[in-house]
Design a protein around this motif. Structure first.
Motif, PDB file in Angstrom:
ATOM      1  N   HIS A 255     -39.070 -39.673  18.839  1.00 54.72           N
ATOM      2  CA  HIS A 255     -40.250 -39.513  17.992  1.00 54.72           C
ATOM      3  C   HIS A 255     -41.254 -40.574  18.457  1.00 54.72           C
ATOM      4  O   HIS A 255     -40.861 -41.707  18.775  1.00 54.72           O
ATOM      5  CB  HIS A 255     -39.863 -39.766  16.535  1.00 54.72           C
ATOM      6  N   PRO A 256     -42.553 -40.240  18.503  1.00 56.35           N
ATOM      7  CA  PRO A 256     -43.515 -41.237  18.988  1.00 56.35           C
ATOM      8  C   PRO A 256     -43.475 -42.558  18.208  1.00 56.35           C
ATOM      9  O   PRO A 256     -43.722 -43.617  18.780  1.00 56.35           O
ATOM     10  CB  PRO A 256     -44.871 -40.531  18.810  1.00 56.35           C
ATOM     11  N   CYS A 293     -48.513 -34.408   9.324  1.00 57.56           N
ATOM     12  CA  CYS A 293     -47.557 -35.427   9.764  1.00 57.56           C
ATOM     13  C   CYS A 293     -48.073 -36.784   9.310  1.00 57.56           C
ATOM     14  O   CYS A 293     -49.205 -37.160   9.614  1.00 57.56           O
ATOM     15  CB  CYS A 293     -47.416 -35.394  11.284  1.00 57.56           C
ATOM     16  N   PHE A 295     -47.576 -39.586  10.321  1.00 59.27           N
ATOM     17  CA  PHE A 295     -47.820 -40.559  11.391  1.00 59.27           C
ATOM     18  C   PHE A 295     -49.097 -40.247  12.167  1.00 59.27           C
ATOM     19  O   PHE A 295     -49.468 -40.974  13.079  1.00 59.27           O
ATOM     20  CB  PHE A 295     -46.594 -40.555  12.324  1.00 59.27           C
ATOM     21  N   HIS A 296     -49.814 -39.164  11.786  1.00 57.01           N
ATOM     22  CA  HIS A 296     -50.910 -38.727  12.675  1.00 57.01           C
ATOM     23  C   HIS A 296     -52.052 -39.740  12.755  1.00 57.01           C
ATOM     24  O   HIS A 296     -52.800 -39.757  13.723  1.00 57.01           O
ATOM     25  CB  HIS A 296     -51.433 -37.324  12.273  1.00 57.01           C
ATOM     26  N   CYS A 299     -50.507 -42.069  15.604  1.00 55.35           N
ATOM     27  CA  CYS A 299     -49.642 -41.579  16.682  1.00 55.35           C
ATOM     28  C   CYS A 299     -50.371 -41.537  18.038  1.00 55.35           C
ATOM     29  O   CYS A 299     -51.413 -40.883  18.169  1.00 55.35           O
ATOM     30  CB  CYS A 299     -49.165 -40.172  16.334  1.00 55.35           C
ATOM     31  N   LYS A 301     -49.445 -39.898  20.525  1.00 51.95           N
ATOM     32  CA  LYS A 301     -49.282 -38.571  21.139  1.00 51.95           C
ATOM     33  C   LYS A 301     -49.850 -37.453  20.272  1.00 51.95           C
ATOM     34  O   LYS A 301     -49.555 -36.283  20.502  1.00 51.95           O
ATOM     35  CB  LYS A 301     -47.800 -38.321  21.406  1.00 51.95           C
ATOM     36  N   VAL A 302     -50.633 -37.814  19.269  1.00 57.51           N
ATOM     37  CA  VAL A 302     -51.168 -36.816  18.344  1.00 57.51           C
ATOM     38  C   VAL A 302     -51.770 -35.648  19.145  1.00 57.51           C
ATOM     39  O   VAL A 302     -52.468 -35.847  20.149  1.00 57.51           O
ATOM     40  CB  VAL A 302     -52.190 -37.490  17.381  1.00 57.51           C
ATOM     41  N   ILE A 303     -51.448 -34.421  18.701  1.00 59.38           N
ATOM     42  CA  ILE A 303     -51.723 -33.234  19.530  1.00 59.38           C
ATOM     43  C   ILE A 303     -53.222 -32.880  19.508  1.00 59.38           C
ATOM     44  O   ILE A 303     -53.861 -32.888  18.453  1.00 59.38           O
ATOM     45  CB  ILE A 303     -50.869 -32.042  19.029  1.00 59.38           C
ATOM     46  N   CYS A 405     -51.611 -31.755  13.924  1.00 60.29           N
ATOM     47  CA  CYS A 405     -50.776 -32.749  13.230  1.00 60.29           C
ATOM     48  C   CYS A 405     -51.374 -33.144  11.883  1.00 60.29           C
ATOM     49  O   CYS A 405     -50.681 -33.684  11.030  1.00 60.29           O
ATOM     50  CB  CYS A 405     -50.624 -34.003  14.088  1.00 60.29           C
ATOM     51  N   PRO A 410     -44.276 -31.782   9.917  1.00 63.76           N
ATOM     52  CA  PRO A 410     -43.166 -31.251  10.717  1.00 63.76           C
ATOM     53  C   PRO A 410     -41.816 -31.465  10.048  1.00 63.76           C
ATOM     54  O   PRO A 410     -41.575 -32.533   9.481  1.00 63.76           O
ATOM     55  CB  PRO A 410     -43.248 -32.074  12.016  1.00 63.76           C
ATOM     56  N   CYS A 423     -41.308 -34.021  14.525  1.00 60.71           N
ATOM     57  CA  CYS A 423     -42.555 -34.098  15.294  1.00 60.71           C
ATOM     58  C   CYS A 423     -42.852 -32.709  15.848  1.00 60.71           C
ATOM     59  O   CYS A 423     -41.950 -32.047  16.401  1.00 60.71           O
ATOM     60  CB  CYS A 423     -42.382 -35.102  16.429  1.00 60.71           C
ATOM     61  N   LEU A 424     -44.101 -32.274  15.703  1.00 55.44           N
ATOM     62  CA  LEU A 424     -44.472 -30.923  16.146  1.00 55.44           C
ATOM     63  C   LEU A 424     -44.272 -30.726  17.640  1.00 55.44           C
ATOM     64  O   LEU A 424     -44.141 -29.591  18.110  1.00 55.44           O
ATOM     65  CB  LEU A 424     -45.944 -30.647  15.794  1.00 55.44           C
ATOM     66  N   LEU A 425     -44.252 -31.825  18.387  1.00 55.41           N
ATOM     67  CA  LEU A 425     -44.030 -31.702  19.833  1.00 55.41           C
ATOM     68  C   LEU A 425     -42.683 -31.056  20.145  1.00 55.41           C
ATOM     69  O   LEU A 425     -42.488 -30.511  21.225  1.00 55.41           O
ATOM     70  CB  LEU A 425     -44.067 -33.085  20.493  1.00 55.41           C
TER      71      LEU A 425
HETATM   72  S1  SF4 Z   1     -46.384 -34.314  14.742  1.00 51.43           S
HETATM   73 FE1  SF4 Z   1     -48.167 -35.024  15.856  1.00 51.43          FE
HETATM   74  S2  SF4 Z   1     -48.781 -36.919  14.861  1.00 51.43           S
HETATM   75 FE2  SF4 Z   1     -46.733 -36.446  14.174  1.00 51.43          FE
HETATM   76  S3  SF4 Z   1     -45.442 -37.593  15.541  1.00 51.43           S
HETATM   77 FE3  SF4 Z   1     -45.648 -35.563  16.432  1.00 51.43          FE
HETATM   78  S4  SF4 Z   1     -47.371 -35.675  17.830  1.00 51.43           S
HETATM   79 FE4  SF4 Z   1     -47.434 -37.492  16.509  1.00 51.43          FE
END
Ligand code: SF4
Length: 437
Positions: A255-256, A293, A295-296, A299, A301-303, A405, A410, A423-425
């Motif tokens: 997880h990021p 999320c 954490f957005h 984060c 790595k936020v999408i 995100c 997620p 995490c959506l990733l």
């Molecule tokens: S869902 Fe998005 S914001 Fe949350 S940890 Fe994953 S990449 Fe980061």
């Protein structure tokens, strides 16, 4: 690691919300706010295992640990110990169940009654549960002190006569007195010198082998749980971000948030910065956790939205600017930029190009950013800031920069055997999902 054994402790949907004080106007209007300290946590603890729970301060670890034992009353959820629901137990039944599930407190300095001798501190649970009296009580206390590396002669002394490590040993002896099956250890070594930490962790491991104990170990320091835990749960703002066997959580995929925590574990070389990941911003308030999320807002790595050609660092910076504009105090920061350039109040004091430069500098954004549409939205927002029209500045950014995100919370996706990441990733729908174990 999937486990076919029956868990000794099974937690479902554990939630603890606090009413926040609020001001007099809120009270008159009948408004109240809730601090979402722990929000729907599930976990299992298996016989003889150690589950580590880690996260930054303010992530809900201690609230979770105390709600497990009903040292504070959970708002919702169930905690089953050998199938029996602690959350539905009467006070009498709960007192008797607490003999089996003990708690070691974080601070060995304040958790021992200074007016009692060590013998009486360790003997107190024996008295409460009617386990031993007279000679048998004295023998049991002496045995317990020796078990934790102290001696019989310590029984007549007072807590202030001991070092931090010795006091934590006394706390452990007190927990062991009632012959528990589970011990929840809340930051058991964080108040101790590094040299003493390893001794206490080794003692906990030895006692686990000797008595077949199961532990939940709460820590903010990942190196503590790496040393002692079989499985690790990474908590962020009251929810698990990642859970798995210790080796899986310490290795990819991550997880990021866990990745950032891991990158901060100190290396033997104090000058080493390696691939340390610095998170932007603070942990958001649990009074108003972010949508989607949680954490957005931090984060790395936020999408990005489909079709974006921004670099990831540009995207993160633009979201940071968007967040700053949303915060009530954001405009103070922009005003301070203007004031620092000459003392006049308000961003209009700066020329349009000077304000643009200062905003880009503060958020580490190039001019132009590497996506035309994003550049035009950013420029529009800076124009509106310069006009003093903050709502329009916010709207220009809000409409242009939106991450999935921010919308979707997620679930914990399975990425390996017993290894789950929220995490959506890692979702099935995400086209560029990182490789799974
Ligand atoms: S869902 Fe998005 S914001 Fe949350 S940890 Fe994953 S990449 Fe980061």
């Amino acid at each position: 690691m999937s486990d076919t054994r029956e868990p000794i402790l099974e937690v479902e949907g554990l939630t603890k919300y606090y009413e926040s004080g609020g001001g007099v106007v809120d009270t008159l209007l009948g408004r109240s706010q809730e601090v979402k300290a722990v929000d729907g946590v599930d976990l299992e603890l298996y016989p003889g295992e150690t589950l580590g729970i880690v996260g930054e301060s303010g992530c809900g670890k201690t609230t979770l640990a105390q709600a497990l034992l009903r040292l504070i009353e959970p708002t919702a959820g169930t905690v089953r110990y050998r199938g029996e629901d602690l959350t539905a137990a009467s006070d009498d039944r709960l007192r008797s169940l607490r003999k089996d599930i003990q708690y070691i407190f974080q601070d060995p300095f304040s958790s021992l009654n200074p007016r009692l001798t060590v013998g009486d501190i360790v003997g107190e649970p024996l008295d409460i549960h009617g386990i031993a009296a007279g000679e048998a009580r004295t023998r049991r206390i002496d045995d317990l002190l020796e078990t934790v590396g102290l001696s019989q002669r310590h029984a007549h002394r007072y807590p202030h006569e001991f070092s931090g490590g010795q006091r934590q040993r006394i706390g452990i002896a007190r927990a062991l007195a009632v012959d528990p099956e589970v011990i929840v250890c809340d930051e058991p070594v964080s108040a101790l010198d590094v040299s003493v930490q390893a001794q206490i962790l080794n003692l906990l491991e030895d006692l686990q082998d000797e008595f077949g104990l199961s532990y939940i170990v709460i820590a903010h320091d990942l190196s503590v749980v790496e040393h002692i835990a079989d499985r690790v749960g990474v908590l962020y703002l009251g929810e698990f971000a990642e859970m798995g066997a210790t080796g899986d959580v310490f290795g990819p995929p991550h997880h990021p948030y866990a990745e950032a925590l891991l990158s901060a574990i100190p290396e033997p070389d104090p000058g080493w910065e390696g691939d340390r990941i610095f998170l932007s911003g603070e942990v958001p308030s649990p009074l108003d956790p972010p949508d989607g999320c949680r954490f957005h807002t931090r984060c790395p790595k936020v999408i990005q939205p489909e079709g974006s050609s921004l670099s990831q660092s540009e995207w993160r910076s633009l979201l940071d600017l968007k967040q700053r504009l949303r915060d009530a105090d954001a405009l103070e920061s922009v005003t301070a930029v203007a004031e620092s350039d000459g003392g006049a109040a308000g961003p209009a004091h700066l020329s349009r190009s000077a304000l643009g430069e200062r905003v880009r500098e503060e958020f580490d954004l190039p001019s132009p950013v590497s996506d035309d549409e994003a550049e035009s939205a950013l420029s529009e927002s800076i124009d509106r800031l310069h006009d003093g029209d903050f709502d329009a500045a916010r709207a220009a950014i809000d409409d242009a920069f939106e991450s999935p995100c921010e919308r979707t919370d997620p679930p914990l996706y399975a990425v390996g055997d017993g290894h789950r990441i929220a995490c959506l990733l890692y979702g099935e729908d995400y086209p560029d999902a990182p490789e799974r174990a």
